[in-house]
Enzyme design. Structure first.
Site, mmCIF file in Angstrom:
data_model
loop_
_atom_site.group_PDB
_atom_site.id
_atom_site.type_symbol
_atom_site.label_atom_id
_atom_site.label_comp_id
_atom_site.label_asym_id
_atom_site.label_seq_id
_atom_site.Cartn_x
_atom_site.Cartn_y
_atom_site.Cartn_z
ATOM 1 N N LYS A 188 2.898 44.456 7.150
ATOM 2 C CA LYS A 188 3.054 44.358 5.688
ATOM 3 C C LYS A 188 4.371 43.690 5.345
ATOM 4 C CE LYS A 188 -0.025 44.699 4.604
ATOM 5 N NZ LYS A 188 -1.267 44.992 5.211
ATOM 6 N N HIS A 210 12.067 51.078 26.472
ATOM 7 C CA HIS A 210 11.683 50.165 27.551
ATOM 8 C C HIS A 210 11.965 48.700 27.189
ATOM 9 C CE1 HIS A 210 9.887 53.430 29.800
ATOM 10 N NE2 HIS A 210 9.305 53.821 28.679
ATOM 11 N N CYS A 241 -9.689 27.990 1.785
ATOM 12 C CA CYS A 241 -10.226 27.060 0.800
ATOM 13 C C CYS A 241 -11.203 27.754 -0.139
ATOM 14 C CB CYS A 241 -10.952 25.932 1.506
ATOM 15 S SG CYS A 241 -9.977 25.117 2.744
ATOM 16 N N GLU A 284 1.128 48.473 11.261
ATOM 17 C CA GLU A 284 0.702 48.054 9.923
ATOM 18 C C GLU A 284 1.907 47.903 8.993
ATOM 19 O OE1 GLU A 284 -1.732 46.746 8.657
ATOM 20 O OE2 GLU A 284 -1.687 47.185 6.522
ATOM 21 N N ARG A 325 -6.880 33.674 -2.563
ATOM 22 C CA ARG A 325 -7.296 33.438 -1.178
ATOM 23 C C ARG A 325 -6.252 32.627 -0.402
ATOM 24 N NH1 ARG A 325 -13.306 33.275 -0.556
ATOM 25 N NH2 ARG A 325 -12.931 31.677 0.978
ATOM 26 N N TRP A 333 -6.708 24.853 1.828
ATOM 27 C CA TRP A 333 -5.716 25.480 2.723
ATOM 28 C C TRP A 333 -5.706 24.613 3.969
ATOM 29 C CZ3 TRP A 333 -5.739 28.021 7.555
ATOM 30 C CH2 TRP A 333 -4.643 28.851 7.810
ATOM 31 N N LYS A 365 -6.278 34.986 2.070
ATOM 32 C CA LYS A 365 -6.861 36.318 1.944
ATOM 33 C C LYS A 365 -7.983 36.513 2.951
ATOM 34 C CE LYS A 365 -7.540 40.410 0.364
ATOM 35 N NZ LYS A 365 -6.634 41.403 0.975
ATOM 36 N N ASN A 396 -15.338 23.762 2.904
ATOM 37 C CA ASN A 396 -14.585 24.858 3.540
ATOM 38 C C ASN A 396 -15.040 24.925 4.985
ATOM 39 O OD1 ASN A 396 -13.693 25.404 0.991
ATOM 40 N ND2 ASN A 396 -14.598 27.440 0.840
ATOM 41 N N GLY A 397 -14.118 25.208 5.899
ATOM 42 C CA GLY A 397 -14.492 25.311 7.311
ATOM 43 C C GLY A 397 -13.841 24.198 8.113
ATOM 44 N N GLU A 410 4.530 39.827 6.457
ATOM 45 C CA GLU A 410 3.680 38.850 5.772
ATOM 46 C C GLU A 410 4.111 38.550 4.350
ATOM 47 O OE1 GLU A 410 -0.530 39.756 5.605
ATOM 48 O OE2 GLU A 410 -0.166 41.839 5.147
HETATM 49 C C1 AGP Z 1 -3.623 41.933 5.980
HETATM 50 O O1 AGP Z 1 -2.558 42.270 5.173
HETATM 51 C C2 AGP Z 1 -3.724 40.547 6.364
HETATM 52 N N1 AGP Z 1 -3.558 39.655 5.296
HETATM 53 C C3 AGP Z 1 -4.734 40.172 7.427
HETATM 54 O O2 AGP Z 1 -4.176 40.640 8.619
HETATM 55 C C4 AGP Z 1 -6.182 40.691 7.328
HETATM 56 O O3 AGP Z 1 -6.229 42.071 7.484
HETATM 57 C C5 AGP Z 1 -7.027 39.982 8.413
HETATM 58 O O4 AGP Z 1 -7.026 38.613 8.177
HETATM 59 C C6 AGP Z 1 -8.444 40.510 8.487
HETATM 60 O O5 AGP Z 1 -9.128 40.333 7.294
HETATM 61 P P1 AGP Z 1 -10.504 41.044 7.010
HETATM 62 O O6 AGP Z 1 -10.252 42.509 6.965
HETATM 63 O O7 AGP Z 1 -10.955 40.493 5.700
HETATM 64 O O8 AGP Z 1 -11.425 40.695 8.133
#
Ligand code: AGP
Length: 610
Positions: A487, A506, A2, A483, A27, A74, A605, A100-101, A490
């Site tokens: 990527k 395994h 949010c 990673e 975000r 959100w 974000k 927010n929250g 997501e």
């Molecule tokens: C990364 O591509 C993601 N969108 C997500 O995993 C992100 O790294 C995670 O939410 C942690 O965020 P931060 O580094 O702002 O704490």
């Protein structure tokens, strides 16, 4: 997650709020809304979907006001629709709240308010706020006092902004666990959940702390704690520019941020490498460096991509400092009663510095007396401010939801921390110098890899319709495999798994057939021969292989279907190079699938809810 924007001043706040909300789109959100206070009445306009749809709706109404608040939602409680969108309001529709929250005790509050006759029209937790505040207003309290009293009954997290038709000279804002800043202008003031929303209007920023409530007028403000104590707030001049948060000619923020990496990693190491001494100078850790070197154990806690950086950090720290290093998901760390000894040091890594799980884990560690150290990108963020000491990554604003340049900068900072500690312990000057020198060559090597963009795009075209992907790597490149898979999933919504290459036999090897692309991270290092055996195992089962390989490796081309050749470096720094083609591969696949790479579905974000 949010987003909040509020304005009080002499200008028409509608375009200011709408543009602020657009700056917060990165975000992640699913609906948006705005509330405006005019001379003797008020108006709330909301919409499911993009801020541009809300803008169209408002444009058709031709509204102008000097006081307003806007929100991007959100969804947590209740589906994304117009009714559940913020601002929420009281029954008389003259008091508006954006939140927010998460309000954890909203069911109890809702039942209590219903008994008092308040009617609820949304499925959200946030709607209790306007009614709760209203229940104090009707007893004759001021807006400020009513917000203060209402918040004293709330369990959970909040960043809120409140406006009221009967007190049209102010915005009340408050925070607990959800970021909120005040922007100071000339005859105008702003409230926002993120400075990028108001950066085009002011660089004078006041950061709210947890448990603070602020009254914002057009020419001044005052702050108190939840317990009614006056608080003197400092005004910070921030250096972020508008250019830094624009796309700069690239079609997407993600591509811009991938391409920026030679510069962003250079910024992360600028002025921090002591070449002659073969070590690092990190101002933020100066006072704790000896204590760090004497630590019996290091823990690194983070989420998502930052957690992957932490895993690489473990390999770095254990290899060179010999301090046992654990890496833990922040969400697990907090709730499992972790063992924290007095000599422990705990690093919390976060791009945004606002991730709720990481922040909560940090607070828990701090409470138990650990040395808590932040590695953050966003200056002035909650994690940065809550840490005992720390290091900024200086990657610059990262807008794309998929983290790219923040990851490489986190790796640079972890390498610098490793150098700093290791040189205080057993690392020789010669070894320190050679790592320092090699680190300084990383930006040009990243530039070389970025030139492979077209080649990687062609590979993306071939694999864009695959339903699954496997990413395999060993040692330092195992976290890179995780990673790379993150990527891809997501932003392209393709199912992808990362594994240590040897683990494949395994279990995951059962998945291999001609439809399963496998990305091997296979630079020429000490595990190269082993990884070649793993490649053979996949080939024998007709798997299709893309290999990230060393540029002088001419043998591997005979074994795999596609190769992406990258320059060599030392093992500790290899992830800084091997991750780049994986970022580009994920990006191009998502673009070719016609997806919104900067704002993938369901993602935010910065994840400010637990
Ligand atoms: C990364 O591509 C993601 N969108 C997500 O995993 C992100 O790294 C995670 O939410 C942690 O965020 P931060 O580094 O702002 O704490």
């Amino acid at each position: 997650m949010c987003g909040i924007v509020g304005y009080i001043g002499e200008k028409n706040c509608v375009p200011i709020i709408i543009n602020g909300l657009k700056r917060l789109e990165y975000r992640g959100y699913d609906s948006a809304g705005i509330a405006l206070i005019f001379d003797h009445h008020s108006e709330v306009i909301k919409n499911k979907g993009k801020v541009s749809l809300l803008e169209d709706k408002i444009d058709s109404l031709d509204l102008s006001a000097n006081l307003g608040i806007g929100h991007t939602r959100w969804a947590t409680h209740g589906v994304p629709n117009e009714i559940n969108a913020h601002p929420h309001f009281n029954t008389s529709k003259n008091l508006y709240v954006i939140h927010n929250g998460i309000i954890e005790n909203y069911q109890t509050l809702r039942t209590g308010l219903q008994k008092l006759g308040y009617e609820f029209i949304t499925q959200t937790d946030s709607e209790v706020l306007p009614h709760l505040i209203d229940s104090f207003l009707v007893k004759g309290h001021s807006l400020f006092k009513s917000v203060q009293l209402a918040l004293s009954e709330v369990d959970g997290t909040y960043g809120i902004a409140v406006i009221y038709e009967k007190e049209p000279d102010k915005i009340i804002a408050a925070r607990k666990g959800s970021p909120l800043v005040l922007g100071i202008g000339e005859n105008e003031n702003f409230v926002a959940s993120d400075v990028s929303a108001i950066i085009s209007h002011t660089k004078q920023i006041v950061y709210l702390e947890d448990g603070e409530i602020i009254q914002v007028f057009k020419n001044h403000f005052n702050a108190k704690t939840n317990l009614d104590k006056e608080v003197k707030k400092e005004i910070h001049e921030i250096s972020m520019t508008l250019d830094e948060i624009d796309k700069g000619g690239f079609p997407h923020f993600m591509l811009k941020e991938i391409m920026e990496q030679p510069e962003s990693v250079r910024n992360s190491m600028r002025g921090r490498i002591l070449f002659d001494e073969g070590t690092a100078k990190l101002g933020g850790l100066e006072n704790v460096a000896d204590r760090l070197a004497a630590s019996k154990r290091i823990t690194i806690s983070a989420c998502g991509t930052s957690w992957h950086a932490g895993l690489v950090g473990k390999y770095m720290l254990e290899q060179f400092t010999r301090i046992p290093t654990e890496v833990e998901y922040a969400s697990e760390f907090r709730y499992r009663n972790p063992i924290i000894e007095k000599d422990d040091a705990i690093f919390f890594i976060s791009q945004s510095g606002e991730t709720a799980d990481t922040l909560a884990a940090l607070k828990e560690a701090k409470l138990r007396g650990a040395l808590v150290l932040g590695i953050c990108n966003v200056v002035g963020s909650s994690i940065a401010r809550e840490s005992n000491a720390g290091v900024y990554t200086h990657a610059g604003p990262e807008i794309g939801v998929a983290s790219t340049k923040a990851f490489s900068s986190q790796l640079v900072v972890l390498a610098l921390i490793t150098l700093l500690i290791a040189r205080k312990k057993t690392m020789s000057l010669v070894d320190g110098k050679s790592i320092a020198l090699e680190l300084s060559h990383i930006p040009e090597k990243i530039s070389e890899i970025l030139k492979l963009n077209d080649e990687i795009e062609k590979i993306a075209e071939i694999f864009k319709d695959s339903k699954n992907f496997l990413y395999l790597g060993r040692g330092y490149n195992f976290p890179v495999a995780l990673e790379g898979a993150l990527k891809l999933k997501e932003i392209s919504y393709i199912h992808a798994e990362g594994y240590p290459a040897a683990e494949m036999k395994h279990g995951p090897i059962a998945l291999i057939d001609e439809n399963m692309p496998v990305v091997f991270i296979a630079p020429k290092d000490s595990t190269y021969d082993k990884i070649i055996s793993n490649i053979q195992e996949i080939k024998a089962r007709r798997g299709r292989i893309i290999a990230i390989a060393s540029k002088n490796d001419n043998e591997i081309d005979k074994l795999v279907d596609y190769t992406i050749k990258i320059p060599d470096t030392i093992r500790i720094l290899m992830p800084l190079l091997t991750v780049i083609p994986l970022q580009l591969l994920a990006y191009h696949i998502a673009v070719k699938k016609g997806l919104n790479v900067d704002q993938p579905r369901n993602l935010a974000k910065s994840v400010t809810v637990e």
